[in-house]
Scaffold this motif. Structure first.
Motif, short mmCIF file in Angstrom:
data_model
loop_
_atom_site.label_atom_id
_atom_site.label_comp_id
_atom_site.label_asym_id
_atom_site.label_seq_id
_atom_site.Cartn_x
_atom_site.Cartn_y
_atom_site.Cartn_z
N ASN A 79 0.82 -1.20 0.00
CA ASN A 79 0.00 0.00 0.00
C ASN A 79 0.86 1.26 0.00
O ASN A 79 0.50 2.27 -0.61
N LEU A 80 2.02 1.18 0.68
CA LEU A 80 2.93 2.33 0.72
C LEU A 80 3.73 2.49 -0.56
O LEU A 80 4.40 3.49 -0.75
N GLY A 81 3.70 1.48 -1.43
CA GLY A 81 4.40 1.57 -2.69
C GLY A 81 5.71 0.82 -2.74
O GLY A 81 6.55 1.11 -3.59
N LEU A 82 5.90 -0.15 -1.88
CA LEU A 82 7.15 -0.91 -1.85
C LEU A 82 7.44 -1.56 -3.20
O LEU A 82 8.56 -1.51 -3.69
N ALA A 83 6.44 -2.15 -3.82
CA ALA A 83 6.64 -2.84 -5.10
C ALA A 83 6.76 -1.87 -6.27
O ALA A 83 7.24 -2.24 -7.34
N ASP A 84 6.35 -0.62 -6.07
CA ASP A 84 6.38 0.37 -7.15
C ASP A 84 7.67 1.16 -7.19
O ASP A 84 7.83 2.03 -8.05
N GLY A 85 8.57 0.90 -6.25
CA GLY A 85 9.83 1.63 -6.21
C GLY A 85 9.68 3.04 -5.67
O GLY A 85 10.47 3.93 -6.00
N THR A 86 8.67 3.25 -4.86
CA THR A 86 8.45 4.56 -4.27
C THR A 86 9.69 4.98 -3.47
O THR A 86 10.19 4.20 -2.66
N PRO A 87 10.19 6.19 -3.70
CA PRO A 87 11.39 6.63 -2.96
C PRO A 87 11.07 6.91 -1.49
O PRO A 87 9.92 7.12 -1.11
N GLY A 88 12.12 6.92 -0.68
CA GLY A 88 11.96 7.26 0.73
C GLY A 88 11.52 6.11 1.62
O GLY A 88 11.06 6.34 2.73
N LEU A 89 11.66 4.89 1.15
CA LEU A 89 11.22 3.75 1.94
C LEU A 89 12.39 2.93 2.48
O LEU A 89 12.24 1.75 2.79
N GLY A 90 13.55 3.56 2.64
CA GLY A 90 14.70 2.86 3.21
C GLY A 90 14.39 2.32 4.59
O GLY A 90 14.82 1.21 4.95
N TRP A 91 13.64 3.08 5.38
CA TRP A 91 13.25 2.64 6.71
C TRP A 91 12.44 1.34 6.64
O TRP A 91 12.58 0.46 7.49
N LEU A 92 11.59 1.21 5.61
CA LEU A 92 10.75 0.03 5.46
C LEU A 92 11.59 -1.19 5.08
O LEU A 92 11.38 -2.29 5.58
N HIS A 93 12.58 -0.96 4.21
CA HIS A 93 13.48 -2.06 3.86
C HIS A 93 14.23 -2.55 5.11
O HIS A 93 14.38 -3.76 5.31
N ALA A 94 14.68 -1.61 5.94
CA ALA A 94 15.39 -1.98 7.16
C ALA A 94 14.47 -2.74 8.11
O ALA A 94 14.85 -3.74 8.72
N LYS A 95 13.24 -2.26 8.24
CA LYS A 95 12.28 -2.94 9.12
C LYS A 95 12.00 -4.35 8.60
O LYS A 95 11.92 -5.30 9.38
N LEU A 96 11.82 -4.50 7.30
CA LEU A 96 11.56 -5.82 6.74
C LEU A 96 12.73 -6.77 6.98
O LEU A 96 12.52 -7.95 7.25
N LEU A 97 13.94 -6.25 6.94
CA LEU A 97 15.11 -7.08 7.25
C LEU A 97 15.06 -7.56 8.70
O LEU A 97 15.29 -8.73 8.99
N VAL A 98 14.71 -6.65 9.61
CA VAL A 98 14.60 -7.02 11.03
C VAL A 98 13.51 -8.08 11.21
O VAL A 98 13.71 -9.07 11.92
N VAL A 99 12.37 -7.91 10.55
CA VAL A 99 11.27 -8.87 10.68
C VAL A 99 11.66 -10.22 10.07
O VAL A 99 11.32 -11.27 10.61
#
Length: 151
Positions: A79-99
């Motif tokens: 929904n936030l655009g992870l699959a669309d390459g939306t910029p500014g989601l570095g925090w989400l990538h880091a969180k996904l790594l932690v999860v």
């Protein structure tokens, strides 16, 4: 957020947080159970009680909560655009790594519970107690990544 979840976004987010709490509660309990189980291996009845407790915790709380967390989390990320390459989601990538790492820890703990059920203790008590801290560290990192969004 006005992605594909639309008006349900906040409900999905609330459910995600609720199930994260359930999962984390289980991940705080299971390692402690493993310590007690390992210490009680010399008494077969005590060991059997810990095996039963671990199985119930895994079956009723841990695994269902983890599955729901992943399903809702993926929906929120998309929904936030992870699959669309939306910029500014570095925090989400880091969180996904932690999860992802926390999910691996979950798998390790369940596997170690099965080893203990078979009477095989392969980790020293002190090391097992230190491994108890992994869920707390993961929770701190995930919350900082989501709230502070450092990158």
């Amino acid at each position: 957020m006005t992605g594909f979840l639309g008006a349900t976004y906040l409900w999905v987010k609330a459910a995600h947080v609720i199930f994260v709490i359930f999962w984390m509660a289980g991940l705080f309990m299971l390692p402690r159970y493993l310590v007690y189980h390992q210490e009680g291996l010399s008494d077969p009845q005590e060991a059997a009680r810990w095996t039963d407790r671990e199985n119930k915790l895994r079956r009723i709380i841990l695994t269902p909560a983890m599955v729901v967390v992943w399903v809702l989390g993926i929906a929120l990320a998309l929904n936030l655009g992870l699959a669309d390459g939306t910029p500014g989601l570095g925090w989400l990538h880091a969180k996904l790594l932690v999860v992802l790492l926390l999910s691996g820890y979950h798998g390790w703990a369940v596997g170690y519970a099965r080893k203990l059920a078979a009477g095989r203790a392969t980790v020293a008590n002190r090391t097992l107690r230190m491994l108890n801290e992994i869920p707390a560290l993961a929770a701190v990192l995930a919350v900082v990544f989501v709230i502070v969004r450092p990158f």
